[in-house]
Design an enzyme around this catalytic site. Structure first.
Site, PDB file in Angstrom:
ATOM      1  N   HIS A  65       4.541  -4.745  -8.405  1.00  0.00           N
ATOM      2  CA  HIS A  65       3.389  -4.359  -9.213  1.00  0.00           C
ATOM      3  C   HIS A  65       2.618  -5.611  -9.635  1.00  0.00           C
ATOM      4  CE1 HIS A  65       5.495  -0.335 -10.285  1.00  0.00           C
ATOM      5  NE2 HIS A  65       4.675  -0.193  -9.260  1.00  0.00           N
ATOM      6  N   LYS A  69       3.768  -9.711  -9.453  1.00  0.00           N
ATOM      7  CA  LYS A  69       3.435 -10.441  -8.226  1.00  0.00           C
ATOM      8  C   LYS A  69       3.766 -11.936  -8.310  1.00  0.00           C
ATOM      9  CE  LYS A  69       0.089  -7.401  -5.975  1.00  0.00           C
ATOM     10  NZ  LYS A  69       0.852  -6.227  -6.321  1.00  0.00           N
ATOM     11  N   THR A  93      -0.927  -6.894  -0.626  1.00  0.00           N
ATOM     12  CA  THR A  93      -0.898  -8.195  -1.293  1.00  0.00           C
ATOM     13  C   THR A  93       0.389  -8.952  -0.980  1.00  0.00           C
ATOM     14  OG1 THR A  93      -2.206  -7.255  -3.100  1.00  0.00           O
ATOM     15  CG2 THR A  93      -1.124  -9.342  -3.517  1.00  0.00           C
ATOM     16  N   THR A  94       1.509  -8.251  -0.975  1.00  0.00           N
ATOM     17  CA  THR A  94       2.785  -8.905  -0.697  1.00  0.00           C
ATOM     18  C   THR A  94       2.828  -9.432   0.733  1.00  0.00           C
ATOM     19  OG1 THR A  94       3.838  -7.361  -2.243  1.00  0.00           O
ATOM     20  CG2 THR A  94       5.276  -8.621  -0.789  1.00  0.00           C
ATOM     21  N   SER A 117      -2.681  -0.986  -0.180  1.00  0.00           N
ATOM     22  CA  SER A 117      -2.313  -1.194  -1.572  1.00  0.00           C
ATOM     23  C   SER A 117      -1.590   0.035  -2.122  1.00  0.00           C
ATOM     24  CB  SER A 117      -3.575  -1.483  -2.395  1.00  0.00           C
ATOM     25  OG  SER A 117      -3.258  -1.642  -3.758  1.00  0.00           O
ATOM     26  N   GLY A 118      -0.699  -0.198  -3.079  1.00  0.00           N
ATOM     27  CA  GLY A 118       0.107   0.897  -3.625  1.00  0.00           C
ATOM     28  C   GLY A 118      -0.691   2.089  -4.118  1.00  0.00           C
ATOM     29  N   ASP A 123       2.756   2.805  -1.170  1.00  0.00           N
ATOM     30  CA  ASP A 123       4.114   3.251  -1.466  1.00  0.00           C
ATOM     31  C   ASP A 123       4.490   4.466  -0.624  1.00  0.00           C
ATOM     32  OD1 ASP A 123       4.183   1.244  -3.288  1.00  0.00           O
ATOM     33  OD2 ASP A 123       3.921   2.515  -5.061  1.00  0.00           O
TER      34      ASP A 123
END
Length: 333
Positions: A65, A69, A93-94, A117-118, A123
């Site tokens: 989250h 990060k 992003t990760t 993105s989540g 997810d």
């Protein structure tokens, strides 16, 4: 036998809380513990050769989250030597962090799926990888103090991780400990240490769920007739854990006005007959293995559904409208 209080069971004094006997109590002891942690990290992060290629294993997901990060970036930097041995997948992003640190075109690294993105479905994409049997572990640094617009997706990902019985690390401490296990498995060629990377596992609760699904399917195939299982057809007749109950066992008024339709009279008589049958059986918890309702009751459509019976009842609104009509005719004439 005297009851022992929780305080006494935990050996807590009245003026303090119970602590580990090895908990640091001064600066020197805290420094000694920090040194031990660094020594373990140095052992894990030392270069090594893996006996498994990234393509031999399922993907390893990294998710964090927003407020977590920075911690994820530090984690990736520290344990790159282990992480690079896997096909890394994660949210946008990760994955950008990984490619920036390791090089996007590095021939020694095999990247997995880059999800969105989540809040935009990342997810859910990772959860789909799990359903497609291509996810061995999930390192998910969760922010426990912020609200998330995609909370339903987060819950789904965590729930499916438990259903699939994959390795899950929800915070930096658990992830750090897992790195030691992952390195040991890769260096020693031990699939047994990390079986979820090689085989589809499941929670012990899944077997029970599947059994209940089979029972529900068998009932649907037999048309919901419990007696058919005893006759040799697949059904629920032999399962005493399934019950149906009478939804309404209140007395039904079978009286009718002189000008009621014949259909209403028939419905009341049918409901009354069925009610007598229900009252005799006291169908609050009747096993499906017992005989079903009479064929006459079933032909008249009075057995409603899988949960029980609901006799047809004459609508009170119809009776009220009939009464109003009578009054209006008397006034008119």
């Amino acid at each position: 036998m005297a009851r022992t209080s929780m305080r006494e069971q935990m050996n807590i004094g009245h003026r303090g809380s119970r602590r580990s006997t090895l908990q640091p109590t001064n600066d020197d002891e805290r420094q000694a513990l920090a040194t031990e942690v660094n020594d373990i990290a140095n052992t894990v992060t030392a270069p090594f050769e893996s006996k498994f290629a990234p393509s031999d294993m399922r993907q390893l997901a990294l998710v964090a989250h927003n407020h977590m990060k920075p911690a994820m970036k530090e984690f990736i930097q520290t344990y790159s030597e282990v992480l690079k041995k896997f096909r890394i997948t994660g949210t946008q992003t990760t994955m950008r962090m990984c490619k920036t640190l390791w090089g996007e075109d590095n021939p020694d690294i095999e990247y997995g799926l880059t999800c969105t993105s989540g809040p935009l479905g990342g997810d859910a994409q990772i959860a789909a990888l799990m359903c497609m049997e291509d996810l061995g572990a999930l390192i998910f640094f969760v922010d426990p103090l912020s609200a998330h617009p995609h909370q339903a997706d987060i819950d789904s990902l965590n729930r499916l991780s438990n259903c699939g019985n994959v390795i899950v690390c929800p915070n930096p401490t658990s992830a750090m400990s897992m790195m030691y296990t992952l390195k040991g498995a890769l260096e020693g060629g031990s699939r047994g240490l990390i079986p979820s990377f090689f085989e589809t596992l499941e929670s012990p609760a899944v077997a029970e769920y599947k059994a209940q699904q089979e029972l529900a399917l068998a009932r649907a195939v037999t048309g919901g007739q419990p007696g058919e299982a005893a006759a040799g057809r697949p059904g629920l007749g032999t399962d005493p854990s399934m019950y149906f109950r009478a939804q309404d066992s209140r007395p039904i008024d079978t009286d009718s006005d002189d000008d009621d339709d014949d259909d209403d009279d028939d419905e009341d008589e049918d409901a009354g007959e069925l009610l007598d049958e229900v009252n005799v059986r006291q169908a609050r918890r009747v096993s499906l293995a017992e005989p079903s309702f009479s064929e006459a009751a079933k032909e008249k459509g009075l057995v409603s559904n899988l949960y029980g019976v609901k006799p047809k009842k004459r609508s009170g609104a119809r009776k009220m409208m009939r009464s109003i009509g009578k009054s209006m005719r008397k006034i008119a004439f």
